[in-house]
Design a protein around this motif. Structure first.
Motif, PDB file in Angstrom:
ATOM      1  N   SER A 195       0.843  -1.190   0.000  1.00  7.88           N
ATOM      2  CA  SER A 195       0.000   0.000   0.000  1.00  7.88           C
ATOM      3  C   SER A 195       0.884   1.248   0.000  1.00  7.88           C
ATOM      4  O   SER A 195       0.525   2.267  -0.582  1.00  7.88           O
ATOM      5  N   ARG A 196       2.052   1.152   0.639  1.00  8.80           N
ATOM      6  CA  ARG A 196       2.942   2.310   0.627  1.00  8.80           C
ATOM      7  C   ARG A 196       3.566   2.507  -0.753  1.00  8.80           C
ATOM      8  O   ARG A 196       3.765   3.630  -1.214  1.00  8.80           O
ATOM      9  N   MET A 197       3.872   1.409  -1.420  1.00  2.00           N
ATOM     10  CA  MET A 197       4.373   1.523  -2.795  1.00  2.00           C
ATOM     11  C   MET A 197       3.324   2.199  -3.664  1.00  2.00           C
ATOM     12  O   MET A 197       3.610   3.062  -4.481  1.00  2.00           O
ATOM     13  N   ASN A 198       2.083   1.754  -3.457  1.00  3.38           N
ATOM     14  CA  ASN A 198       0.977   2.271  -4.239  1.00  3.38           C
ATOM     15  C   ASN A 198       0.812   3.776  -4.026  1.00  3.38           C
ATOM     16  O   ASN A 198       0.636   4.538  -4.968  1.00  3.38           O
ATOM     17  N   THR A 199       0.912   4.202  -2.766  1.00  2.00           N
ATOM     18  CA  THR A 199       0.802   5.627  -2.458  1.00  2.00           C
ATOM     19  C   THR A 199       1.873   6.415  -3.189  1.00  2.00           C
ATOM     20  O   THR A 199       1.622   7.489  -3.729  1.00  2.00           O
ATOM     21  N   ASN A 200       3.077   5.869  -3.200  1.00  4.71           N
ATOM     22  CA  ASN A 200       4.165   6.582  -3.877  1.00  4.71           C
ATOM     23  C   ASN A 200       3.979   6.594  -5.382  1.00  4.71           C
ATOM     24  O   ASN A 200       4.337   7.560  -6.049  1.00  4.71           O
ATOM     25  N   LEU A 201       3.407   5.506  -5.921  1.00  2.00           N
ATOM     26  CA  LEU A 201       3.202   5.436  -7.370  1.00  2.00           C
ATOM     27  C   LEU A 201       2.195   6.468  -7.846  1.00  2.00           C
ATOM     28  O   LEU A 201       2.315   7.011  -8.932  1.00  2.00           O
ATOM     29  N   ARG A 202       1.194   6.762  -7.014  1.00  2.00           N
ATOM     30  CA  ARG A 202       0.182   7.743  -7.412  1.00  2.00           C
ATOM     31  C   ARG A 202       0.812   9.107  -7.622  1.00  2.00           C
ATOM     32  O   ARG A 202       0.294   9.917  -8.369  1.00  2.00           O
ATOM     33  N   ASN A 203       1.909   9.349  -6.890  1.00  4.84           N
ATOM     34  CA  ASN A 203       2.665  10.567  -7.138  1.00  4.84           C
ATOM     35  C   ASN A 203       1.861  11.847  -6.943  1.00  4.84           C
ATOM     36  O   ASN A 203       2.006  12.799  -7.691  1.00  4.84           O
ATOM     37  N   ARG A 204       0.989  11.840  -5.968  1.00  2.00           N
ATOM     38  CA  ARG A 204       0.233  13.065  -5.679  1.00  2.00           C
ATOM     39  C   ARG A 204       1.111  14.037  -4.916  1.00  2.00           C
ATOM     40  O   ARG A 204       2.083  13.618  -4.295  1.00  2.00           O
ATOM     41  N   PRO A 205       0.771  15.330  -4.956  1.00  4.18           N
ATOM     42  CA  PRO A 205       1.535  16.261  -4.117  1.00  4.18           C
ATOM     43  C   PRO A 205       1.394  15.863  -2.651  1.00  4.18           C
ATOM     44  O   PRO A 205       0.368  15.324  -2.244  1.00  4.18           O
ATOM     45  N   LEU A 206       2.438  16.132  -1.873  1.00  2.46           N
ATOM     46  CA  LEU A 206       2.422  15.743  -0.468  1.00  2.46           C
ATOM     47  C   LEU A 206       1.410  16.538   0.335  1.00  2.46           C
ATOM     48  O   LEU A 206       0.876  16.074   1.325  1.00  2.46           O
ATOM     49  N   TYR A 207       1.200  17.793  -0.094  1.00  2.00           N
ATOM     50  CA  TYR A 207       0.286  18.667   0.656  1.00  2.00           C
ATOM     51  C   TYR A 207      -0.258  19.720  -0.291  1.00  2.00           C
ATOM     52  O   TYR A 207       0.298  19.939  -1.375  1.00  2.00           O
ATOM     53  N   ILE A 208      -1.344  20.348   0.130  1.00  2.43           N
ATOM     54  CA  ILE A 208      -1.938  21.414  -0.674  1.00  2.43           C
ATOM     55  C   ILE A 208      -2.031  22.676   0.174  1.00  2.43           C
ATOM     56  O   ILE A 208      -2.526  22.637   1.301  1.00  2.43           O
ATOM     57  N   ILE A 209      -1.505  23.772  -0.374  1.00  2.56           N
ATOM     58  CA  ILE A 209      -1.486  25.030   0.361  1.00  2.56           C
ATOM     59  C   ILE A 209      -2.676  25.876  -0.062  1.00  2.56           C
ATOM     60  O   ILE A 209      -2.910  26.101  -1.250  1.00  2.56           O
ATOM     61  N   ARG A 210      -3.449  26.301   0.943  1.00  3.81           N
ATOM     62  CA  ARG A 210      -4.570  27.179   0.647  1.00  3.81           C
ATOM     63  C   ARG A 210      -4.103  28.621   0.553  1.00  3.81           C
ATOM     64  O   ARG A 210      -4.493  29.375  -0.320  1.00  3.81           O
ATOM     65  N   ASP A 211      -3.204  28.986   1.487  1.00  2.00           N
ATOM     66  CA  ASP A 211      -2.806  30.389   1.578  1.00  2.00           C
ATOM     67  C   ASP A 211      -1.466  30.449   2.295  1.00  2.00           C
ATOM     68  O   ASP A 211      -1.161  29.592   3.123  1.00  2.00           O
ATOM     69  N   SER A 212      -0.670  31.471   1.945  1.00  2.00           N
ATOM     70  CA  SER A 212       0.612  31.627   2.617  1.00  2.00           C
ATOM     71  C   SER A 212       1.105  33.033   2.402  1.00  2.00           C
ATOM     72  O   SER A 212       0.772  33.665   1.398  1.00  2.00           O
ATOM     73  N   ASN A 213       1.882  33.562   3.351  1.00  2.00           N
ATOM     74  CA  ASN A 213       2.495  34.863   3.110  1.00  2.00           C
ATOM     75  C   ASN A 213       3.934  34.716   2.620  1.00  2.00           C
ATOM     76  O   ASN A 213       4.677  35.674   2.562  1.00  2.00           O
ATOM     77  N   ILE A 214       4.314  33.456   2.289  1.00  6.69           N
ATOM     78  CA  ILE A 214       5.606  33.254   1.637  1.00  6.69           C
ATOM     79  C   ILE A 214       5.319  33.267   0.143  1.00  6.69           C
ATOM     80  O   ILE A 214       4.590  32.409  -0.356  1.00  6.69           O
ATOM     81  N   LYS A 215       5.886  34.217  -0.560  1.00  7.34           N
ATOM     82  CA  LYS A 215       5.534  34.395  -1.978  1.00  7.34           C
ATOM     83  C   LYS A 215       5.746  33.121  -2.784  1.00  7.34           C
ATOM     84  O   LYS A 215       4.844  32.649  -3.455  1.00  7.34           O
ATOM     85  N   LYS A 216       6.906  32.534  -2.648  1.00  7.17           N
ATOM     86  CA  LYS A 216       7.200  31.419  -3.549  1.00  7.17           C
ATOM     87  C   LYS A 216       6.366  30.186  -3.237  1.00  7.17           C
ATOM     88  O   LYS A 216       6.186  29.331  -4.081  1.00  7.17           O
ATOM     89  N   ALA A 217       5.815  30.097  -2.026  1.00  7.29           N
ATOM     90  CA  ALA A 217       5.035  28.919  -1.669  1.00  7.29           C
ATOM     91  C   ALA A 217       3.823  28.763  -2.571  1.00  7.29           C
ATOM     92  O   ALA A 217       3.546  27.696  -3.087  1.00  7.29           O
ATOM     93  N   GLU A 218       3.102  29.874  -2.786  1.00  4.92           N
ATOM     94  CA  GLU A 218       1.895  29.784  -3.588  1.00  4.92           C
ATOM     95  C   GLU A 218       2.185  29.645  -5.075  1.00  4.92           C
ATOM     96  O   GLU A 218       1.565  28.866  -5.767  1.00  4.92           O
ATOM     97  N   SER A 219       3.171  30.424  -5.546  1.00  5.75           N
ATOM     98  CA  SER A 219       3.423  30.405  -6.990  1.00  5.75           C
ATOM     99  C   SER A 219       3.959  29.041  -7.435  1.00  5.75           C
ATOM    100  O   SER A 219       3.590  28.539  -8.481  1.00  5.75           O
ATOM    101  N   GLU A 220       4.783  28.407  -6.584  1.00  2.00           N
ATOM    102  CA  GLU A 220       5.305  27.082  -6.933  1.00  2.00           C
ATOM    103  C   GLU A 220       4.188  26.097  -7.179  1.00  2.00           C
ATOM    104  O   GLU A 220       4.237  25.265  -8.066  1.00  2.00           O
ATOM    105  N   GLN A 221       3.170  26.203  -6.329  1.00  2.00           N
ATOM    106  CA  GLN A 221       2.096  25.237  -6.414  1.00  2.00           C
ATOM    107  C   GLN A 221       1.325  25.348  -7.719  1.00  2.00           C
ATOM    108  O   GLN A 221       0.811  24.374  -8.244  1.00  2.00           O
ATOM    109  N   GLU A 222       1.248  26.595  -8.263  1.00  2.00           N
ATOM    110  CA  GLU A 222       0.501  26.781  -9.508  1.00  2.00           C
ATOM    111  C   GLU A 222       1.217  26.169 -10.695  1.00  2.00           C
ATOM    112  O   GLU A 222       0.619  25.851 -11.697  1.00  2.00           O
ATOM    113  N   ASN A 223       2.522  26.025 -10.586  1.00  2.00           N
ATOM    114  CA  ASN A 223       3.287  25.482 -11.721  1.00  2.00           C
ATOM    115  C   ASN A 223       2.993  24.000 -11.942  1.00  2.00           C
ATOM    116  O   ASN A 223       2.799  23.284 -11.017  1.00  2.00           O
TER     117      ASN A 223
END
Ligand code: UDP
Ligand code: MG
Length: 315
Positions: free
Chosen positions: A287-315
């Motif tokens: 199941s852990r192999m499977n999770t890694n194979l799906r290759n989803r992002p580790l986390y999703i950021i809703r909002d941040s005051n670090i500029k690069k945090a949000e822009s990176e996610q849009e790429n």
């Protein structure tokens, strides 16, 4: 930036102001340029509001707001992805890790260490069951892994920029950060400290989360459970072979073959149980192999005051 401090936050509204004051006092005492990176891991209380207030009055306060609860290890990972400091501290928000110990961590690092972790000499205010399970879990884990993961340590530690850069290159989904940091190598040492009682609020680590965390630690750093299954398979088949010889001997030579229901049912149940456990262990790895194979992002950021945090996610 000389020092970055990462704080994962899950329902810590009553701890944040005091934590901020104590952290600020520590970095001022050390006289370092600094940033505090708070990761709001889907808190259900007013933690985010408190973070906004802190950020408004001090631009050293950065926050990352997750879209939901992703778990403590992932929250710290997000912090590691975004920090800028030459030295990076990971600390809990509930004041169980005394911020003042950062001074010792930092000073120890100056002796030429890339990682200085804080080992708990005492743990105040934890349940007996938690102390017991933690104690034995860390000892078993350190025996079955090939790398040396220090016992009785949490994630409270200071790490060098070099280590942070390496951690960013380990995209595992089932994070076990203290294992990854041990795996990296370099010069590592520790200081001891007394772990305090939680200042306010309740633990965010349910037994369910702890069990998952423990299994993540084992499966990420050891193949021994799989090997045990294989060895056991050989032992049981060897035993079965001997029993088979004996059964044929008593059937054809002694001609003594009373129907034995008890021994039969016990054998079936026993082998059945072993097989279930074996499949379960394989399943944990799969199941852990499977999770890694799906290759989803580790986390999703809703909002941040670090500029690069949000822009990176849009790429
Ligand atoms: N935490 C988190 N996400 C979670 C659970 C906990 O970010 O799902 C944070 C929590 O706010 C704290 C740290 O991780 O800063 C340690 O959690 P906690 O104190 O609840 O665990 P314990 O000390 O009881 O093991
Ligand atoms: Mg805690």
């Amino acid at each position: 930036m000389e020092i970055s401090i990462i704080v994962p936050v899950y329902n810590e509204q009553d701890n944040l102001p005091l934590l901020y004051d104590r952290l600020k006092a520590v970095v001022n005492k050390l006289g370092l340029t600094h940033e505090f990176v708070f990761i709001n891991d889907g808190s259900k209380d007013q933690s985010l509001l408190v973070l906004h207030q802190l950020a408004a009055k001090d631009n050293c306060v950065k926050f990352i707001d997750f879209s939901r609860n992703f778990g403590h290890q992932i929250a710290v990972t997000a912090g590691l992805d975004k920090v800028d400091g030459d030295a990076v501290v990971i600390i809990d928000a509930d004041l169980q890790d005394p911020p003042e110990a950062i001074i010792d961590l930092y000073n120890k690092m100056q002796d030429g260490f890339e990682v200085v972790y804080a080992r708990r000499a005492k743990r105040a205010g934890e349940s007996k069951l938690k102390l017991f399970t933690a104690k034995y879990f860390y000892r078993i884990l350190s025996r079955i892994t090939t790398i040396e993961i220090p016992v009785d340590t949490g994630d409270f530690r200071i790490i060098d920029r070099k280590v942070v850069n390496l951690l960013r290159r380990m995209p595992e989904q089932n994070k076990y950060l203290r294992g990854q940091i041990a795996w990296v190598g370099f010069n590592q040492t520790f200081i001891t400290y007394e772990r305090q009682e939680r200042n306010a609020g309740n633990t965010g680590y349910t037994y369910r989360k702890m069990l998952k965390f423990a299994l993540d630690g084992i499966t990420s750093f050891s193949d021994l459970p799989l090997k045990i299954v294989t060895y056991f398979g050989f032992i049981v088949s060897g035993f079965a072979f001997v029993v088979m010889l004996y059964a044929m001997y008593s059937r054809f030579v002694l001609e003594d073959y009373e129907p034995g229901w008890t021994s039969l049912i016990l054998t079936i149940l026993f082998i059945g149980g072993i097989q279930m456990i074996a499949i379960g262990i394989i399943g944990e790895y799969l199941s852990r192999m499977n999770t890694n194979l799906r290759n989803r992002p580790l986390y999703i950021i809703r909002d941040s005051n670090i500029k690069k945090a949000e822009s990176e996610q849009e790429n």
